[in-house]
Design a protein around this motif. Structure first.
Motif, short mmCIF file in Angstrom:
data_model
loop_
_atom_site.label_atom_id
_atom_site.label_comp_id
_atom_site.label_asym_id
_atom_site.label_seq_id
_atom_site.Cartn_x
_atom_site.Cartn_y
_atom_site.Cartn_z
N HIS A 59 -6.48 11.89 -18.74
CA HIS A 59 -5.94 11.39 -17.48
C HIS A 59 -5.53 9.94 -17.68
CE1 HIS A 59 -6.78 9.62 -13.28
NE2 HIS A 59 -5.54 10.03 -13.35
N PRO A 60 -4.25 9.64 -17.75
CA PRO A 60 -3.80 8.28 -18.02
C PRO A 60 -4.19 7.30 -16.92
CG PRO A 60 -2.03 9.87 -18.39
CD PRO A 60 -3.12 10.59 -17.68
N THR A 61 -4.18 6.03 -17.25
CA THR A 61 -4.39 4.98 -16.25
C THR A 61 -3.20 4.96 -15.29
OG1 THR A 61 -3.26 3.29 -17.54
CG2 THR A 61 -5.62 3.61 -17.99
N PRO A 62 -3.34 4.30 -14.13
CA PRO A 62 -2.19 4.21 -13.21
C PRO A 62 -0.95 3.63 -13.87
CG PRO A 62 -4.20 3.58 -12.07
CD PRO A 62 -4.58 3.77 -13.50
N ARG A 63 -1.10 2.61 -14.71
CA ARG A 63 0.07 2.05 -15.38
C ARG A 63 0.69 3.06 -16.32
NH1 ARG A 63 1.37 0.69 -20.06
NH2 ARG A 63 -0.74 0.71 -20.90
N GLU A 64 -0.14 3.78 -17.08
CA GLU A 64 0.38 4.78 -18.01
C GLU A 64 1.07 5.92 -17.27
OE1 GLU A 64 -2.95 4.11 -21.57
OE2 GLU A 64 -3.28 5.60 -20.00
N LEU A 65 0.56 6.29 -16.10
CA LEU A 65 1.22 7.33 -15.31
C LEU A 65 2.59 6.86 -14.83
CD1 LEU A 65 -1.71 8.81 -13.18
CD2 LEU A 65 -0.35 10.03 -14.90
N ASP A 66 2.68 5.60 -14.42
CA ASP A 66 3.99 5.06 -14.03
C ASP A 66 4.96 5.11 -15.21
OD1 ASP A 66 3.17 4.51 -11.46
OD2 ASP A 66 2.73 2.39 -11.85
N LEU A 89 10.79 -1.40 -6.27
CA LEU A 89 9.96 -1.43 -7.47
C LEU A 89 8.49 -1.39 -7.04
CD1 LEU A 89 11.92 -4.19 -9.42
CD2 LEU A 89 12.33 -1.71 -9.34
N VAL A 90 7.87 -0.23 -7.21
CA VAL A 90 6.55 0.00 -6.63
C VAL A 90 5.52 0.41 -7.68
CG1 VAL A 90 7.38 0.57 -4.32
CG2 VAL A 90 7.26 2.37 -6.05
N GLY A 91 5.70 -0.04 -8.91
CA GLY A 91 4.75 0.32 -9.95
C GLY A 91 3.44 -0.44 -9.83
N THR A 92 2.47 -0.01 -10.61
CA THR A 92 1.13 -0.60 -10.60
C THR A 92 1.20 -2.11 -10.87
OG1 THR A 92 0.19 1.48 -11.40
CG2 THR A 92 -1.15 -0.52 -11.68
N LEU A 110 2.92 -5.85 -1.61
CA LEU A 110 2.24 -4.92 -0.72
C LEU A 110 1.76 -3.72 -1.52
CD1 LEU A 110 4.76 -4.88 2.28
CD2 LEU A 110 2.84 -6.43 1.89
N SER A 111 1.08 -2.81 -0.84
CA SER A 111 0.75 -1.54 -1.47
C SER A 111 2.04 -0.76 -1.72
CB SER A 111 -0.18 -0.72 -0.57
OG SER A 111 0.53 -0.28 0.58
N THR A 112 1.95 0.29 -2.52
CA THR A 112 3.12 1.13 -2.77
C THR A 112 3.70 1.66 -1.46
OG1 THR A 112 2.37 1.78 -4.97
CG2 THR A 112 3.91 3.26 -3.86
N VAL A 113 2.83 2.21 -0.62
CA VAL A 113 3.29 2.76 0.66
C VAL A 113 3.85 1.65 1.53
CG1 VAL A 113 2.55 3.90 2.78
CG2 VAL A 113 1.76 4.75 0.57
N VAL A 144 17.39 4.22 -0.07
CA VAL A 144 16.21 3.69 -0.76
C VAL A 144 15.80 4.66 -1.86
CG1 VAL A 144 13.79 2.99 -0.56
CG2 VAL A 144 15.41 2.46 1.28
N VAL A 145 15.58 4.13 -3.07
CA VAL A 145 15.05 4.90 -4.19
C VAL A 145 13.81 4.19 -4.71
CG1 VAL A 145 15.48 5.67 -6.57
CG2 VAL A 145 17.29 5.87 -4.85
N ALA A 146 12.74 4.96 -4.91
CA ALA A 146 11.48 4.40 -5.40
C ALA A 146 11.44 4.44 -6.92
CB ALA A 146 10.30 5.17 -4.82
N VAL A 147 11.03 3.33 -7.53
CA VAL A 147 10.97 3.23 -8.99
C VAL A 147 9.57 2.74 -9.39
CG1 VAL A 147 11.98 2.20 -11.05
CG2 VAL A 147 13.42 2.64 -9.05
#
Length: 398
Positions: free
Chosen positions: A9-16, A132-135, A140-143, A161-164
């Motif tokens: 299970h990758p870290t949040p950064r690795e999942l991004d 740009l909503v990466g870790t 702010l939070s991603t949401v 809007v496109v989320a990256v």
């Protein structure tokens, strides 16, 4: 029978990073750990050892859904894409984004847009706001970032809007270089526009920001008391709880060590591994309480810095505030009190790995307050904690 492929299970950064790799957004980077690349994957030694026969490790999301396989050289083969989470419909690959929005101007956005920036974008014409909503990236939070960006888009004449999920590496120059690369992949030759500086948040956007990042007195809060057995941390924590409940206005939850042991961590032993699991469980629950604006009061021994830092990170990720109190009563005083007879048993060797006797206590160097309860009333010692909270702006208790 073939050996099953090990999972990680990758870290949040690795999942991004994985999402951007499999979507083509990081081109010319196509895999993890390429020479000179900041896009890295650190597989646990156990997973690498287990992968020697298959040569691959399966990367899974937090729910265990297999997303991709990666070989031991970092080459990635996608199995599926992330399918859940708020605003998932906005997470488009560069190819998908180009199919829908080719010919527009592409605008990278990492923070809430101001009225001056919106005025400028109205002059640009149809735009795509690349949130740009990466870790570790957004203010702010991603949401919260996506809600603020969508709210701003509604104030423009023609904006999508496109989320990256572009994660931060903690290096401003490196983050900028990688961000330019990703934005160019999305724009694919279309114009890219930067944002002007200055201006005030429109009321609609400010309301989103206030909800996502409330002022300290309304922010979710974890007050984490750590110290040796007998230091007075549980008594201080209970006195603090009582003061909060008497004042009212905040929801308060106690996560006392003994109570948690009976309910949340029943069945765990007092081995080092199980004790740390107990602390992480406390941390996860406390972080969730802070996520919803509540106050969690924790009082485990928590002797190891690494685990305390993990709890701090959980709370930070949930948008809460972590306030660490080191109840620094000396071992001699704790042992003199020894109401439960634990130190005496530990001295006789009847309790293995007992903190302060046969297992270390790593004193925190990042405590917001350090208080010694030796020869002091609880009210006197609690006063130092309350003063620290006042100065930090979290609470204003008499």
């Amino acid at each position: 029978m073939p050996t099953p492929t090990p999972q990680y299970h990758p870290t949040p950064r690795e999942l991004d990073d994985l999402e951007l790799l499999t979507s083509g957004a990081l081109q010319p980077i196509t895999g993890f750990n390429e020479p000179g690349s900041p896009v890295t994957l650190e597989l646990p030694a156990a997973a690498v050892d287990a992968a020697h026969e298959s040569g691959e490790v399966e990367l899974v999301d937090p729910e265990g859904l297999p997303l991709a396989v990666v070989d031991l050289d970092g080459r990635v083969r996608a199995l599926t894409h992330a399918q859940h989470g708020p605003f998932r419909r906005l997470y488009l690959s560069p190819a998908q984004a180009q199919e829908q929005y080719a010919g527009r101007t592409w605008v990278p956005v990492a923070e809430p847009l101001t009225d001056r920036q919106l005025d400028h974008l109205r002059e640009v014409g149809p735009v795509v706001l690349l949130a740009l909503v990466g870790t570790g990236t957004p203010a702010l939070s991603t949401v919260g970032t996506l809600r603020a960006t969508l709210t701003a888009a509604d104030l423009l004449d023609d904006a999508a809007v496109v989320a990256v999920p572009l994660a931060s590496r903690g290096d401003a120059d490196l983050d900028h270089h990688l961000g330019v690369q990703v934005v160019e992949n999305y724009a694919d030759g279309d114009p890219v526009a930067g944002l002007v500086e200055g201006g005030e948040l429109p009321d609609e956007v400010a309301a989103v920001v206030d909800f996502d990042r409330p002022p300290p007195e309304r922010q979710g809060l974890v007050v984490f008391f750590t110290g040796l057995s007998g230091s007075g941390k549980s008594t201080l924590a209970q006195a603090f709880m009582d003061r909060l409940l008497e004042r009212g206005g905040r929801t308060v939850t106690s996560l006392d060590g003994d109570v948690v042991r009976r309910h949340l961590s029943a069945g765990l032993t007092f081995s080092k591994a199980d004790r740390e699991t107990n602390i992480r469980r406390i941390g996860w629950v406390a972080a969730e309480i802070s996520r919803h604006g509540g106050v969690a009061v924790c009082s485990p021994i928590a002797p190891f810095d690494e685990t305390r830092q993990q709890v701090r990170q959980m709370v930070d990720a949930a948008g809460g505030a972590f306030f660490l109190v080191h109840v620094a009563t000396p071992l001699e005083e704790c042992e003199r009190r020894d109401r439960k007879g634990l130190y005496a048993k530990a001295r006789r060797g009847e309790i293995p790995e007992f903190t302060g006797i046969s297992s270390p206590y790593e004193e925190p160097d990042d405590a917001a307050v350090r208080v010694d309860t030796t020869g002091r009333s609880i009210d006197d010692a609690l006063g130092e904690v309350l003063e620290g909270l006042r100065q930090a702006g979290y609470l204003d208790l008499p």
